[in-house]
Design a protein around this motif. Structure first.
Motif, short mmCIF file in Angstrom:
data_model
loop_
_atom_site.label_atom_id
_atom_site.label_comp_id
_atom_site.label_asym_id
_atom_site.label_seq_id
_atom_site.Cartn_x
_atom_site.Cartn_y
_atom_site.Cartn_z
N LYS A 133 0.83 -1.21 0.00
CA LYS A 133 0.00 0.00 0.00
C LYS A 133 0.87 1.26 0.00
O LYS A 133 0.56 2.24 -0.68
CB LYS A 133 -0.95 0.00 1.20
CG LYS A 133 -2.07 -1.01 1.05
CD LYS A 133 -2.97 -1.01 2.28
CE LYS A 133 -4.04 -2.08 2.14
NZ LYS A 133 -4.89 -2.17 3.30
N ARG A 134 1.96 1.21 0.77
CA ARG A 134 2.87 2.37 0.79
C ARG A 134 3.50 2.59 -0.59
O ARG A 134 3.60 3.71 -1.08
CB ARG A 134 3.96 2.18 1.86
CG ARG A 134 3.47 2.36 3.28
CD ARG A 134 4.62 2.46 4.27
NE ARG A 134 5.50 1.30 4.23
CZ ARG A 134 5.38 0.22 4.99
NH1 ARG A 134 4.39 0.16 5.87
NH2 ARG A 134 6.23 -0.77 4.89
N ALA A 135 3.91 1.46 -1.22
CA ALA A 135 4.52 1.57 -2.55
C ALA A 135 3.49 2.08 -3.56
O ALA A 135 3.80 2.98 -4.38
CB ALA A 135 5.06 0.21 -3.00
N ALA A 136 2.27 1.57 -3.49
CA ALA A 136 1.22 2.02 -4.42
C ALA A 136 0.92 3.49 -4.20
O ALA A 136 0.69 4.25 -5.16
CB ALA A 136 -0.04 1.17 -4.22
N SER A 137 0.93 3.92 -2.94
CA SER A 137 0.69 5.33 -2.64
C SER A 137 1.78 6.21 -3.25
O SER A 137 1.51 7.30 -3.77
CB SER A 137 0.63 5.51 -1.13
OG SER A 137 0.52 6.87 -0.79
N SER A 138 3.02 5.69 -3.19
CA SER A 138 4.15 6.46 -3.78
C SER A 138 3.94 6.60 -5.28
O SER A 138 4.15 7.69 -5.85
CB SER A 138 5.47 5.75 -3.53
OG SER A 138 5.72 5.67 -2.14
N TYR A 139 3.56 5.53 -5.96
CA TYR A 139 3.37 5.59 -7.41
C TYR A 139 2.16 6.45 -7.78
O TYR A 139 2.16 7.11 -8.81
CB TYR A 139 3.21 4.17 -7.99
CG TYR A 139 4.51 3.41 -8.06
CD1 TYR A 139 5.42 3.68 -9.06
CD2 TYR A 139 4.83 2.45 -7.10
CE1 TYR A 139 6.63 2.99 -9.11
CE2 TYR A 139 6.01 1.78 -7.14
CZ TYR A 139 6.92 2.04 -8.16
OH TYR A 139 8.10 1.37 -8.21
N ARG A 140 1.19 6.48 -6.94
CA ARG A 140 0.00 7.30 -7.19
C ARG A 140 0.37 8.79 -7.16
O ARG A 140 -0.16 9.59 -7.93
CB ARG A 140 -1.06 6.99 -6.13
CG ARG A 140 -2.36 7.71 -6.33
CD ARG A 140 -3.35 7.36 -5.26
NE ARG A 140 -2.61 7.28 -3.98
CZ ARG A 140 -3.13 6.98 -2.84
NH1 ARG A 140 -4.39 6.70 -2.74
NH2 ARG A 140 -2.41 6.94 -1.75
N LYS A 141 1.32 9.15 -6.30
CA LYS A 141 1.71 10.55 -6.16
C LYS A 141 2.70 10.97 -7.24
O LYS A 141 2.91 12.16 -7.45
CB LYS A 141 2.33 10.77 -4.77
CG LYS A 141 1.34 10.58 -3.64
CD LYS A 141 2.01 10.71 -2.29
CE LYS A 141 1.04 10.39 -1.16
NZ LYS A 141 1.68 10.36 0.12
N MET A 142 3.34 10.03 -7.95
CA MET A 142 4.32 10.36 -8.99
C MET A 142 3.61 10.84 -10.25
O MET A 142 2.41 10.64 -10.43
CB MET A 142 5.11 9.09 -9.38
CG MET A 142 6.14 8.65 -8.43
SD MET A 142 7.00 7.26 -9.22
CE MET A 142 7.86 6.64 -7.84
#
Length: 185
Positions: A126-135
């Protein structure tokens, strides 16, 4: 002389009456037995003689009783052996139950640890997906393109559909098609 006279009638009775009578009874018994008459059963019916002589029926009953007593003794021994075996099997069953409980506790502990690992893995995902969502979609697409299919699908599945669409639009069409196909399975 008086003592000799007292002894004489007793000796006379013993030698003149009792001994010949016993010899006569013995000879008659042997003779009747040889002829085929069962004297023993006949004498067993005579009141005074029956206390000294056992009939064949009584002897057979005594033999049967003895056999039954022996059978009872052997069955008692068998029962004791089987009782010991039952106790042994109960002890084994108790040991197996304890082992089963230990294994169940171990499995519960392993399940709990696996659940915690999955939760940790899900948190990381979830943290990784959140990072990609913000990119920016171009940067996210470039990174995800370099990942293996499984990791890419996990990350894309945890990103909202509008952001996912933008990232897939920035990828090469073949790679975007492959990942989309794998996410639909």
């Amino acid at each position: 002389m008086t003592k000799e006279k007292r002894k004489s009638p007793i000796l006379f009775i013993i030698f003149a009456i009792i001994i010949p009578l016993m010899l006569t009874v013995g000879i008659v018994y042997i003779g009747l037995t040889l002829v085929g008459i069962d004297v023993k059963d006949k004498l067993a019916d005579v009141p005074v003689v029956s206390s000294f002589i056992k009939s064949n029926e009584v002897e057979q009953l005594e033999k049967t009783i003895k056999k039954q007593e022996d059978l009872i003794a052997s069955k008692d021994e068998e029962i004791n052996d089987l009782s010991k075996e039952v106790e042994s099997l109960r002890a084994i069953a108790d040991d197996l139950e304890l082992d089963l409980k230990k294994k169940e506790k171990s499995e519960q502990k392993n399940e709990k640890e696996n659940t915690e690992r999955e939760e940790d893995g899900n948190d990381a995902l979830k943290r990784a997906a959140s990072s990609y969502r913000k990119m920016e979609p171009e940067n996210a697409a470039a990174i995800i393109t370099q990942m293996n299919d499984q990791d890419a699908i996990q990350i894309l599945s945890n990103i909202p559909s509008d952001v996912r669409g933008n990232i897939l639009a920035e990828m090469e069409s073949k790679r975007a098609a492959t990942l989309t196909k794998l996410m639909m399975q």
